[in-house]
Design a protein around this motif. Structure first.
Motif, PDB file in Angstrom:
ATOM      1  N   UNK A 123      63.070  11.712  81.820  1.00  0.00           N
ATOM      2  CA  UNK A 123      62.030  11.768  80.803  1.00  0.00           C
ATOM      3  C   UNK A 123      62.545  10.953  79.628  1.00  0.00           C
ATOM      4  N   UNK A 124      61.970   9.764  79.435  1.00  0.00           N
ATOM      5  CA  UNK A 124      62.478   8.827  78.431  1.00  0.00           C
ATOM      6  C   UNK A 124      61.708   8.940  77.126  1.00  0.00           C
ATOM      7  N   UNK A 125      62.418   8.855  76.012  1.00  0.00           N
ATOM      8  CA  UNK A 125      61.713   8.660  74.754  1.00  0.00           C
ATOM      9  C   UNK A 125      61.013   7.312  74.872  1.00  0.00           C
ATOM     10  N   UNK A 140      56.221   6.516  85.597  1.00  0.00           N
ATOM     11  CA  UNK A 140      55.457   7.256  86.602  1.00  0.00           C
ATOM     12  C   UNK A 140      54.507   8.252  85.948  1.00  0.00           C
ATOM     13  N   UNK A 141      54.364   8.173  84.617  1.00  0.00           N
ATOM     14  CA  UNK A 141      53.430   9.057  83.920  1.00  0.00           C
ATOM     15  C   UNK A 141      52.857   8.319  82.717  1.00  0.00           C
ATOM     16  N   UNK A 142      51.829   8.878  82.178  1.00  0.00           N
ATOM     17  CA  UNK A 142      51.322   8.435  80.887  1.00  0.00           C
ATOM     18  C   UNK A 142      52.273   8.972  79.823  1.00  0.00           C
ATOM     19  N   UNK A 143      52.159   8.449  78.615  1.00  0.00           N
ATOM     20  CA  UNK A 143      52.963   8.976  77.506  1.00  0.00           C
ATOM     21  C   UNK A 143      52.482  10.377  77.147  1.00  0.00           C
ATOM     22  N   UNK A 144      53.429  11.195  76.722  1.00  0.00           N
ATOM     23  CA  UNK A 144      53.124  12.560  76.281  1.00  0.00           C
ATOM     24  C   UNK A 144      54.082  12.905  75.151  1.00  0.00           C
ATOM     25  N   UNK A 146      56.672  15.436  73.482  1.00  0.00           N
ATOM     26  CA  UNK A 146      57.596  16.518  73.772  1.00  0.00           C
ATOM     27  C   UNK A 146      58.444  16.739  72.529  1.00  0.00           C
ATOM     28  N   UNK A 147      58.378  17.924  71.976  1.00  0.00           N
ATOM     29  CA  UNK A 147      59.137  18.257  70.765  1.00  0.00           C
ATOM     30  C   UNK A 147      58.871  17.259  69.637  1.00  0.00           C
ATOM     31  N   UNK A 148      57.615  16.791  69.536  1.00  0.00           N
ATOM     32  CA  UNK A 148      57.222  15.900  68.447  1.00  0.00           C
ATOM     33  C   UNK A 148      57.567  14.433  68.659  1.00  0.00           C
ATOM     34  N   UNK A 149      58.078  14.060  69.833  1.00  0.00           N
ATOM     35  CA  UNK A 149      58.488  12.675  70.114  1.00  0.00           C
ATOM     36  C   UNK A 149      57.758  12.196  71.359  1.00  0.00           C
ATOM     37  N   UNK A 150      57.220  10.963  71.317  1.00  0.00           N
ATOM     38  CA  UNK A 150      56.549  10.377  72.482  1.00  0.00           C
ATOM     39  C   UNK A 150      57.553  10.143  73.607  1.00  0.00           C
ATOM     40  N   UNK A 151      57.188  10.572  74.802  1.00  0.00           N
ATOM     41  CA  UNK A 151      58.006  10.411  76.011  1.00  0.00           C
ATOM     42  C   UNK A 151      57.153   9.868  77.143  1.00  0.00           C
TER      43      UNK A 151
END
Length: 157
Positions: A123-125, A140-144, A146-151
């Motif tokens: 899970x990359x920033x 392999x995913x859209x951005x989301x 996590x803990x206030x940071x885009x991943x």
């Protein structure tokens, strides 16, 4: 009680990888301190870092000649349900820009390879997508958030 300033790592890092139960008390202290210094303080992200998953992971520690921890990642080995996963990738700010992130990831990928190889996920920033892409990881995913940071989730086949 006053806070003690942590030493700054310098020079070439030597890496070791161990399951949690093989770590010493100083190892656990140092890895939690480095993760908090970067993820909580530097990135202004309030979250509970000791999430219970450290117990299941291998811990990759990069220390300088004095023993100062300068880079760290945790590696979850492949199971019947999941591929290898790399997480909590962190390089001390004093060592950034000189290739230490690449050396850390090469070591983490070597741990995965030595335990059966196969795909590796993380899970990359989002701001590090190009860095991980240069190491063969693909989104392999859209951005989301996590803990206030885009991943975004990425995978290296």
């Amino acid at each position: 009680m006053h806070s003690r300033e942590r030493p700054v790592p310098e020079g070439h890092l030597l890496y070791s990888a161990s399951p949690f139960d093989a770590l010493g008390g100083r190892d656990v202290h140092d890895l939690l301190a480095l993760r908090a210094e970067i993820f909580v303080v530097e990135q202004h992200c309030v979250y509970l870092d000791p999430d219970g998953h450290d117990l299941e992971a291998w811990h990759l520690l990069g220390r300088d000649a004095r023993g100062v921890l300068g880079a760290y990642a945790r590696v979850f080995l492949v199971t019947a349900e999941t591929p290898h996963r790399i997480g909590r990738v962190v390089v001390h700010r004093a060592l950034r820009g000189g290739g230490e992130g690449r050396r850390l990831m090469a070591q983490a990928l070597a741990v995965c390879a030595s335990h059966g190889g196969g795909p590796v996920e993380l899970s990359a920033q989002a701001h590090l997508e190009r860095f991980y892409g240069s190491l063969g990881f693909l989104p392999i995913s859209e951005r989301y958030v996590l803990d206030g940071i885009d991943h975004l989730d990425m995978r290296r086949p």
